[in-house]
Design a protein around this motif. Sequence first.
Motif, PDB file in Angstrom:
ATOM      1  N   HIS A   1     -51.367   5.127 -34.435  1.00 21.47           N
ATOM      2  CA  HIS A   1     -52.701   5.605 -34.106  1.00 21.47           C
ATOM      3  C   HIS A   1     -53.563   4.474 -33.558  1.00 21.47           C
ATOM      4  CE1 HIS A   1     -52.685   4.455 -38.357  1.00 21.47           C
ATOM      5  NE2 HIS A   1     -53.964   4.179 -38.245  1.00 21.47           N
TER       6      HIS A   1
ATOM      7  N   HIS B   1     -59.257  11.538 -39.768  1.00 21.12           N
ATOM      8  CA  HIS B   1     -58.284  12.556 -39.361  1.00 21.12           C
ATOM      9  C   HIS B   1     -58.616  13.762 -40.227  1.00 21.12           C
ATOM     10  CE1 HIS B   1     -55.984   8.960 -37.982  1.00 21.12           C
ATOM     11  NE2 HIS B   1     -55.648   9.789 -37.008  1.00 21.12           N
TER      12      HIS B   1
ATOM     13  N   ALA C   1     -51.956  12.000 -34.358  1.00 21.73           N
ATOM     14  CA  ALA C   1     -52.854  10.977 -34.894  1.00 21.73           C
ATOM     15  C   ALA C   1     -53.937  10.548 -33.914  1.00 21.73           C
ATOM     16  CB  ALA C   1     -52.041   9.754 -35.327  1.00 21.73           C
TER      17      ALA C   1
ATOM     18  N   GLN D   1     -59.903  17.368 -34.555  1.00 19.59           N
ATOM     19  CA  GLN D   1     -59.117  16.630 -35.530  1.00 19.59           C
ATOM     20  C   GLN D   1     -59.653  15.241 -35.831  1.00 19.59           C
ATOM     21  OE1 GLN D   1     -57.036  16.725 -37.766  1.00 19.59           O
ATOM     22  NE2 GLN D   1     -55.562  15.063 -37.740  1.00 19.59           N
ATOM     23  N   LEU D   2     -60.431  14.658 -34.928  1.00 19.35           N
ATOM     24  CA  LEU D   2     -60.947  13.301 -35.128  1.00 19.35           C
ATOM     25  C   LEU D   2     -62.469  13.313 -35.073  1.00 19.35           C
ATOM     26  CD1 LEU D   2     -58.474  11.327 -32.818  1.00 19.35           C
ATOM     27  CD2 LEU D   2     -58.459  11.401 -35.322  1.00 19.35           C
TER      28      LEU D   2
END
Length: 214
Positions: free
Chosen positions: A68, A122, A146, A153-154
Motif C-alpha cells: 500500500h 482502510h 489497499a 474504501q480510503l
Amino acid sequence: MTRFYARRRLSILAALTGLIASAALFNSPAASAALPTPVSAATARGYLASLTVAAENRTGYSRDLFPHWITISGSCNTRETVLKRDGSNVVTDSSCAATSGSWYSPYDGATWTAASDLDIDHLVPLAEAWDSGASKWTTAQRQAFANDLTRPQLIAVTDNVNQAKGDQDPATWVPSRSAYLCTYIRAWVQVKYYYKLSVDSAEKSALQGYLANC
C-alpha cells in the motif's frame, strides 16, 4: 431625511448580515471528507443479502501482503493523494508531502491542520479483508484493494480514532459521530460486495440493524 437614514442603516445592516452568513458558510467544516459516495441504503441492503456468511480465518495474515501507498501520480503516493482529496487548501512540497491545509475527520468531527494528525483509514481493514477472502487473492489483487481510490474504501481521519478502530468490523466498532454512521455502513457493504468478501454472522446482524435505520 430621517426615513432616508433609517433605510440606509437597514441596508447596511442587511449587507453585514449577509457577509457574516457567507463567512460562516465558508469557515464551517465540510459535512464529510471527499470519500466516493457509497451506494444507497436500499442498494446496500440488497448487496448485504447476497453476501456469503462465513467464519473468519486470520491464519497467515501480514499487513505486508497488501502493498500500500503506491505511487499514484508523479511523486504522489496513495496517502498523499487522499490527503489532497479530503483536505481544504492543501499545500504540498516538491515531494507531494502536505505542508499545510485543513482536514475534517467525519468519524469524530475533529478538524486538523497538520497532516501528521491524520491516518488514511482502510474502511474495510486489511486484516478484515484477509479474514473474509483476500487470503486467496494474488498480491496484485491485494495491492489494488489497499490502494482503491474508486470505491469508498480510503478516507482521512483522526489518527488515534483510526488506531482505536484497528481491524474491527461494525459488530464491534462504528464511528462515534452518528451523522456519519449510515454513510460508513453503506460504504462497508459496497466494498465487501465489490470485492466478493464474506461477512461473519455477528457482522451481518450488525449491518442489517444499522441499514434498517438508514
